[in-house]
Design a protein around this motif. Structure first.
Motif: not given
Length: 956
Positions: A685-688, A917-919, A930-931
């Motif tokens: 759930g780190r995306v959306g 590695v970045l999100l 940057v999350e």
């Protein structure tokens, strides 16, 4: 036997055949001999008849001939020469399309003689009744030269005479009696001689320059060459150029010589005193004949002039019948004196092409004078003038004997030039008896001397040259090392002097790469001027957009623009801080989608063999088959290679199970590592903001694209195949249909593993087809798209975009790295502003992500090269740099904008250990946030993000 029978043309075949042999010009360029005098013996009516036949044969062929009648009005040598010049210049004396013979030296000599005669007759005497304009002008000139203004005598005389001489020099090709023909006629007369050869030479030079050097230099060579030809043509219409021809007079033994040049010589002729008139008149007659013969030599001299080669018949001067008092006798005697006096550079008689025939009665007396003893005949008098004087063989004493051999050699050479006999006699009154064969026809004009041939050759050569230059302009964009591909791209290697985007920008907007290429060129020039040792790195990448993209706003060159910007920043930083070593950067364009990677790699390889300062190659941003080929080619040269954004798992693998290339080092994490993090963040759930249970993966089915399918497969494996739907697309149109179908039942997450080129189409269909609230996750590949379109992406309400950049300024903030700062991100805004202005076009912003990774690659190579230079006290080599990269020593690492750089061994493909590695996501404000950060961005003080279990601090 009747005279008619004797003189019928059939009965004269023998003499006509002899005449044809005399006037036929030898076809080969070899030493020619003076033609002997042909004497026709017989009464006046017989010789006049044969002379008429000679003239008729010449005129039938339009060959040069002059017929001096027995009762000619000419009473002196000048009159004979005027008549001969007039008739030899007639249209009937030369073939159509051929220029008539010109007599500039004779015209000048006759003009000077006329001025002298007017002065001797009295300068106040008016011109005779019916005088021509030329004669009136001569009288006026004599008065002006004889009575110049008081107080300025000599200068005025010289100035006035010089003015007229220069004008006559300008019109040196025209006949005086014909009136002024003007500069245009003179221009056209010289055009045939100069233009074909000049234009042909210019065309060949231009074509050769285009093929071997550069199109710009080819155009420059053509302009300079044509300008030179034009100047030559125009110069020959000027008086000073024509006067140069008259320098011949100063080399003649007649009338004395003048050290002040031709003007002084002309004044000497003009000022001859009356007491010297007789001797002066004979000297002037000799000069007139010498000028006449020299003009004929120049008309027949086989040089670059086509017309001289086309003249296959010698000029003929026919004296119909002469007696002792005829002017022709005087002319023939002076003619042979001139021939004996004139010598070429070897000291031998100078050969002229003139053929002379004379009719004479064998019983005619020789006349009065020292050359005609009592009882002598005229025919013997003429024969004596045309004989070859040789030594009588008298014995010499012992001292003079040493000169006998040299005298003998000179006499033999003289006989070779003049011939053993100088006169041929034919008694035309005798009946030959029997039948004679027909008169042989003379040879025709050689086809190589056709008037149209020079122009045809010029057109052919010029057309070939234009074709060659056109082909070169199509094949090469500019310099020889920049080739134009079939699709219109310009590929090759440059130091920044060639602007790849300018070659195809046209009217589609500003050139986004030109400023940074210009900066690289300036910095490279500064390296050359410094005179210090330098190391060279070559950047290889797709520096031009796909030619199929007509809209420059969609070119997606932000990646290449950013990587070049990073190179320029690294170069400026290193050169500004290094005391001795300098860094030089070359840019090699492999074309859109790396289509010409193999060819460009071969070029780099050859260049590296010549330029030993090349220590490494960086770039290789796209994971394609062509990129793999380029790496294999460069591996053969043992050149260290640093990949910037290439993330394919098998990048650098060699053929036949040989493992990874030992020379390739990768900065980007492999797809397996990126997929592991992407799948984890999607599930957690780190995306959306919500855990993803279903994912639709979209990738390109391009068989040359190694990245897309590899990433899709890696993600599906990490996420779990049961929850993943993998769809491929073959073209943008196919992608549209695929997205439209998937939106009928949208997943929790779209994972885009395709290329940035098609992302715009993907996002557009998604925005207008799927329900709101969609989530897209993508890799660093679309960072190029984000760089150009971030504001638009933030305003889209239908979906939210997450992607995984290789580097990001937003990661270097206190929440992630505390007080740590990075030199690159601090300098980046100023570098952008210095090259692209304070507010670069929003669709032409360089990719900061790609700038960071290329900066890291160039800075690392520069650091290692400087280390090798310091340790070895010599210019670094590719081998030394590779050794330092391959075995950096314990604890050696480089602090880059994309994280801490420390490589694994060859077995793992020289990956960066624990590469960050970045999100990131694009917010509604169009800014990047940057999350998550996983991996070693800085050595100490880094916050730990939500990372896959076991992924922190270990290599996947």
């Amino acid at each position: 036997m009747t005279g008619d029978r004797v003189l019928s043309e059939d009965r004269l075949r023998g003499v006509l055949d002899l005449f044809e042999r005399l006037r036929e010009r030898p076809p080969r360029r070899r030493r020619q001999r003076l033609r002997p005098l042909l004497m026709l013996l017989g009464p006046a009516d017989h010789t006049s008849h044969v002379a008429g036949l000679f003239q008729k044969r010449c005129e039938a062929e339009r060959a040069p001939v002059s017929h001096i009648a027995a009762d000619t009005l000419a009473t002196d040598v000048s009159g004979v020469l005027r008549e001969a010049k007039r008739e030899l210049s007639q249209p009937s004396s030369h073939p159509r399309g051929e220029p008539s013979p010109r007599f500039p030296l004779l015209e000048m000599a006759l003009w000077l003689r006329d001025l002298r005669e007017i002065r001797l007759a009295g300068d106040g005497r008016p011109p005779p009744q019916g005088a021509s304009p030329a004669e009136r002008e001569n009288h006026q000139l004599v008065r002006r030269v004889t009575h110049p203004p008081v107080g300025d005598n000599e200068n005025a005389r010289r100035r006035e005479l010089n003015r007229v001489i220069r004008r006559r020099g300008r019109d040196v090709l025209r006949d005086l009696e014909d009136g002024p023909r003007g500069r245009a006629a003179t221009f056209l007369a010289f055009l045939e001689q100069i233009a074909p050869i000049g234009v042909a030479v210019v065309a060949l030079v231009s074509a050769g320059t285009a093929a071997a050097v550069d199109l710009v230099w080819a155009v420059f060579a053509a302009v300079i060459g044509l300008a030179f030809v034009t100047v030559q043509i125009l110069a020959r219409t000027r008086g000073w150029y024509g006067v140069r021809r008259f320098g011949w007079f100063l080399r003649q033994p007649y009338l004395g010589r003048d050290s002040t040049g031709f003007l002084g010589f002309a004044l000497g002729v003009f000022d001859a005193r009356p007491v010297e008139a007789d001797d002066h008149r004979e000297q002037l007659d000799l000069l007139l004949i010498a000028a006449f013969l020299e003009d004929l030599r120049r008309n027949y001299h086989r040089d670059v002039r086509r017309a001289a080669w086309a003249r296959v018949r010698h000029p003929v001067l026919i004296f119909e019948h002469v007696t002792a008092g005829h002017v022709g006798v005087r002319f023939l005697e002076l003619l042979e004196r001139v021939r004996r006096d004139n010598q070429d550079e070897s000291g031998l008689p100078d050969v002229d092409p003139l053929v002379v025939t004379v009719g004479v009665d064998p019983a005619a007396p020789a006349g009065d004078g020292p050359s005609a003893p009592p009882g002598a005949r005229l025919v013997d008098r003429l024969a004596r003038e045309f004989r070859v004087d040789l030594s009588q063989g008298a014995a010499e004493n012992a001292v003079a004997a040493r000169g006998l051999w040299d005298r003998y050699r000179r006499e033999q050479a003289r006989v070779s030039a003049l011939g053993a006999r100088r006169e041929l006699r034919v008694d035309i009154t005798r009946d030959p008896g029997g039948d004679l064969p027909p008169v042989r026809a003379g040879r025709g004009r050689p086809w190589l001397a056709h008037p149209a041939l020079p122009w045809i050759a010029m057109i052919v050569v010029a057309a070939s040259s234009v074709t060659a230059v056109s082909v070169a302009s199509l094949r090469y964009c500019s310099a020889f090392q920049i080739r134009r591909t079939g699709s219109g791209e310009c590929v090759g290697i440059t130091d920044g002097s060639f602007r790849f985007d300018e070659a195809g920008a046209g009217e589609h907007g500003p050139n986004r790469l030109s400023p940074v290429l210009a900066r690289l060129k300036d910095q490279n020039d500064a390296v050359a001027r410094s005179g210090k040792p330098h190391a060279t790195i070559v950047y290889i990448g797709p520096v031009t957009a796909d030619p199929a993209i007509k809209n420059r706003q969609l070119d997606l060159l932000a990646g290449a623009q950013g990587e070049l910007l990073g190179l320029a920043m690294a170069q400026a930083e290193f050169n500004g801080g290094s005391q001795n070593l300098r860094l030089r950067v070359l840019v090699a364009n492999a074309g859109a989608k790396f289509q010409h990677g193999h060819e460009i790699a071969e070029r780099i390889r050859r260049l590296a063999l010549k330029d030993r300062s090349i220590v490494a190659v960086v770039g290789f941003e796209q994971s394609r088959l062509e990129t793999q080929d380029a790496i294999k080619v460069l591996s053969k040269s043992a050149l260290p290679m640093v990949g910037t954004a290439n993330s394919y798992n098998g990048t650098g693998l060699l053929d036949r199970g040989a493992g990874y290339s030992p020379y390739y080092f990768r900065l980007a994490p492999p797809n397996s590592r990126l997929a592991q993090h992407a799948a984890y963040w999607a599930r957690e759930g780190r995306v959306g903001g919500r855990p993803g249970r279903t994912v639709d993966v979209i990738y390109s089915a391009d068989s040359h694209d190694l990245y897309s399918a590899d990433l899709a497969e890696s993600f599906a494996r990490e996420f779990g195949r049961g929850d993943v739907l993998v769809r491929k697309y073959d073209s943008p149109g196919d992608l549209d249909r695929t997205v439209h179908e998937l939106c009928q039942k949208p997943p929790d997450l779209f994972y885009y593993a395709g290329r940035s080129d098609e992302f715009r189409s993907f996002a557009y269909v998604l925005q207008h087809t799927c329900p709101s609230g969609q989530v897209i996750l993508a890799d660093d590949e679309i960072a190029k798209y984000v760089a150009d379109n971030a504001p638009e992406i933030g305003h889209v309400a239908t979906f939210r975009l997450y992607y995984m950049p290789l580097a990001a300024r937003e990661a270097w903030t206190p929440p992630w790295v505390g007080s740590a700062r990075n030199v690159f991100f601090n300098s980046y805004p100023g570098a952008v502003e210095s090259m692209f202005g304070k507010s670069p076009s929003r669709d032409h912003r360089p990719s900061e992500v790609r700038a960071a990774v290329s900066y890291d690659a160039a800075s690392m190579i520069a650091y290692v090269a400087n280390q090798v230079f310091t340790e070895q006290a010599a210019a670094p080599t590719a081998g030394g740099v590779f050794a330092a990269l391959d075995d950096p020593g314990k604890g050696a690492l480089w602090k880059g904008a994309s994280g801490v750089l420390r490589f694994t061994g060859r077995a793992q493909g020289h990956q960066v250990i624990d590469k960050p590695v970045l999100l990131a996501t694009v917010g509604a404000d169009g800014r990047v946030h940057v999350e998550e950060v996983c991996g070693t961005l800085v050595q100490t003080g880094q916050a730990r993000g939500h990372c896959p279990p076991g992924a922190w601090g270990r290599l996947k």
